[in-house]
Design a protein around this motif. Structure first.
Motif, PDB file in Angstrom:
ATOM      1  N   UNK A   1       0.847  -1.187   0.000  1.00  0.00           N
ATOM      2  CA  UNK A   1       0.000   0.000   0.000  1.00  0.00           C
ATOM      3  C   UNK A   1       0.887   1.243   0.000  1.00  0.00           C
ATOM      4  N   UNK A   2       0.519   2.214  -0.820  1.00  0.00           N
ATOM      5  CA  UNK A   2       1.316   3.432  -0.954  1.00  0.00           C
ATOM      6  C   UNK A   2       1.185   4.303   0.288  1.00  0.00           C
ATOM      7  N   UNK A   3       2.317   4.587   0.925  1.00  0.00           N
ATOM      8  CA  UNK A   3       2.415   5.576   2.003  1.00  0.00           C
ATOM      9  C   UNK A   3       3.582   6.472   1.637  1.00  0.00           C
ATOM     10  N   UNK A   4       3.298   7.719   1.330  1.00  0.00           N
ATOM     11  CA  UNK A   4       4.222   8.560   0.574  1.00  0.00           C
ATOM     12  C   UNK A   4       5.640   8.616   1.137  1.00  0.00           C
ATOM     13  N   UNK A   5       5.799   8.991   2.384  1.00  0.00           N
ATOM     14  CA  UNK A   5       7.146   9.189   2.911  1.00  0.00           C
ATOM     15  C   UNK A   5       7.939   7.893   2.895  1.00  0.00           C
ATOM     16  N   UNK A   6       7.327   6.820   3.393  1.00  0.00           N
ATOM     17  CA  UNK A   6       8.030   5.537   3.429  1.00  0.00           C
ATOM     18  C   UNK A   6       8.306   5.024   2.022  1.00  0.00           C
ATOM     19  N   UNK A   7       7.345   5.182   1.123  1.00  0.00           N
ATOM     20  CA  UNK A   7       7.478   4.655  -0.234  1.00  0.00           C
ATOM     21  C   UNK A   7       8.712   5.221  -0.930  1.00  0.00           C
ATOM     22  N   UNK A   8       8.824   6.548  -0.971  1.00  0.00           N
ATOM     23  CA  UNK A   8       9.914   7.167  -1.721  1.00  0.00           C
ATOM     24  C   UNK A   8      11.257   7.008  -1.017  1.00  0.00           C
ATOM     25  N   UNK A   9      11.248   7.017   0.316  1.00  0.00           N
ATOM     26  CA  UNK A   9      12.507   6.851   1.042  1.00  0.00           C
ATOM     27  C   UNK A   9      13.067   5.453   0.836  1.00  0.00           C
TER      28      UNK A   9
ATOM     29  N   UNK B   1      10.006  12.364  -1.412  1.00  0.00           N
ATOM     30  CA  UNK B   1       9.699  12.875  -2.742  1.00  0.00           C
ATOM     31  C   UNK B   1       9.808  14.394  -2.799  1.00  0.00           C
ATOM     32  N   UNK B   2       9.556  15.086  -1.679  1.00  0.00           N
ATOM     33  CA  UNK B   2       9.694  16.545  -1.685  1.00  0.00           C
ATOM     34  C   UNK B   2      11.131  16.962  -2.001  1.00  0.00           C
ATOM     35  N   UNK B   3      12.101  16.215  -1.466  1.00  0.00           N
ATOM     36  CA  UNK B   3      13.499  16.532  -1.753  1.00  0.00           C
ATOM     37  C   UNK B   3      13.838  16.214  -3.203  1.00  0.00           C
TER      38      UNK B   3
END
Length: 331
Positions: free
Chosen positions: A281-289, A296-298
């Motif tokens: 399941x997509x969870x933004x901070x964990x997913x991209x890190x 993803x913001x960085x």
């Protein structure tokens, strides 16, 4: 008036870009080989400048290893592919049938989509990650908008792409190749929706649409109104646009961001992204890190700095730290 029984309202279209009437197609931003283009009767090539520009790659373009026609590559197993034209007398039907190779455009499009988003079918990981799609039906009919994709009532593994004959009939034809590229590009975008993953329904719609346009971009099918962001110019009509404020603005805006990530973190980054969206399941901070080692913001700020001229070209290319890639995303 209520709907009659056993009918389903038409869903909101997921792909409705504005029409473009520009006369010239852009130089290909492509990495994968173009999908089949029906040659003009009598042959004949374009001018030398056009031919030369097609060989020019952008700053973040790299030769693709995902060519559907590359020798020695294992072809992907295909679902059942069907074509349905609801009105052969419609002007759009004639444009479609004379602009693309109807007998092969779906097959070649599916191969290109799968080769961009999935590991080779000869890989041990293929059995685990193979998409569940069992059939794709392209339905050409008179309707508003451009196109949309949905699962059938029978089973979501059976997909339908609805393409507007009205839209096809109105594609500005400065050259036959323009119609071919636009029709094929829309089909490729919608085919991605038949095979991509969405993090158990939790990832942003802008990412879903961005992946679809990323594949279209990589197939050399970017329409004339797409323009890669760049540094500020002198205010002329040919100035490159600035990137939008959000990374998930969707469509070509997110596609160019994904193209940057693909070049920065090595070929196959978007393929690993798609696999990670399948596995969890997509969870933004964990997913991209976990995927790329930073939020993803960085990554978005790095991209903006780069395209606006604030990035440092030296040492720009990097590979994903192995520790940052979860087991589910390794291919």
């Amino acid at each position: 008036m209520p709907l009659p029984p056993f009918t389903t309202p038409v869903p909101q279209p997921v792909f409705m870009p504005g029409m473009s009437y520009e006369a010239d197609a852009p130089p290909p931003e492509a990495h994968a080989s173009p999908l089949p283009i029906r040659p003009k009767p009598g042959g004949g090539g374009g001018d030398a400048a056009s031919s030369e520009s097609s060989k020019t790659l952008s700053k973040h373009s790299t030769p693709s290893s995902s060519s559907a026609s590359a020798p020695g590559r294992t072809p992907f197993p295909l679902p059942k592919l069907r074509l349905q034209i609801n009105d052969l007398r419609h002007a759009g039907a004639a444009v479609f049938l004379t602009s693309v190779a109807a007998e092969s455009v779906l097959e070649t499009g599916v191969q290109s989509v799968l080769r961009t988003l999935y590991v080779s079918p000869g890989s041990p990981e293929w059995r685990r990650s193979a998409p569940a799609t069992r059939s794709v039906t392209l339905v050409l009919r008179d309707m508003d908008g451009v196109a949309y994709t949905r699962g059938t009532e029978l089973d979501d593994a059976h997909k339908e792409i609805h393409l507007s004959l009205r839209y096809v009939s109105r594609i500005a034809p400065p050259a036959p190749e323009r119609r071919t590229s636009e029709i094929t590009g829309v089909i490729v975008h919608e085919l991605v929706h038949c095979f991509q993953h969405n993090g158990c329904g939790a990832c942003p719609g802008g990412l879903v649409e961005g992946v679809a346009d990323f594949v279209r971009l990589r197939c050399g099918l970017a329409p004339p109104h797409w323009r890669r962001p760049g540094p500020p110019g002198d205010g002329g009509d040919n100035d490159a646009p600035a990137p939008p404020d959000r990374w998930d603005a969707g469509y070509q805006h997110t596609a160019y961001f994904l193209d940057y990530l693909e070049s920065r973190f090595a070929e196959g980054t978007v393929r690993r992204l798609n696999e990670k969206l399948r596995a969890e399941r997509y969870e933004e901070k964990r997913f991209w890190t976990e995927l790329l080692g930073r939020p993803v913001e960085q990554l978005w700020q790095d991209y903006r700095d780069d395209v606006l001229g604030g990035g440092d070209d030296e040492g720009e290319s990097e590979t994903t730290p192995r520790a940052a890639v979860s087991e589910a995303t390794q291919t």
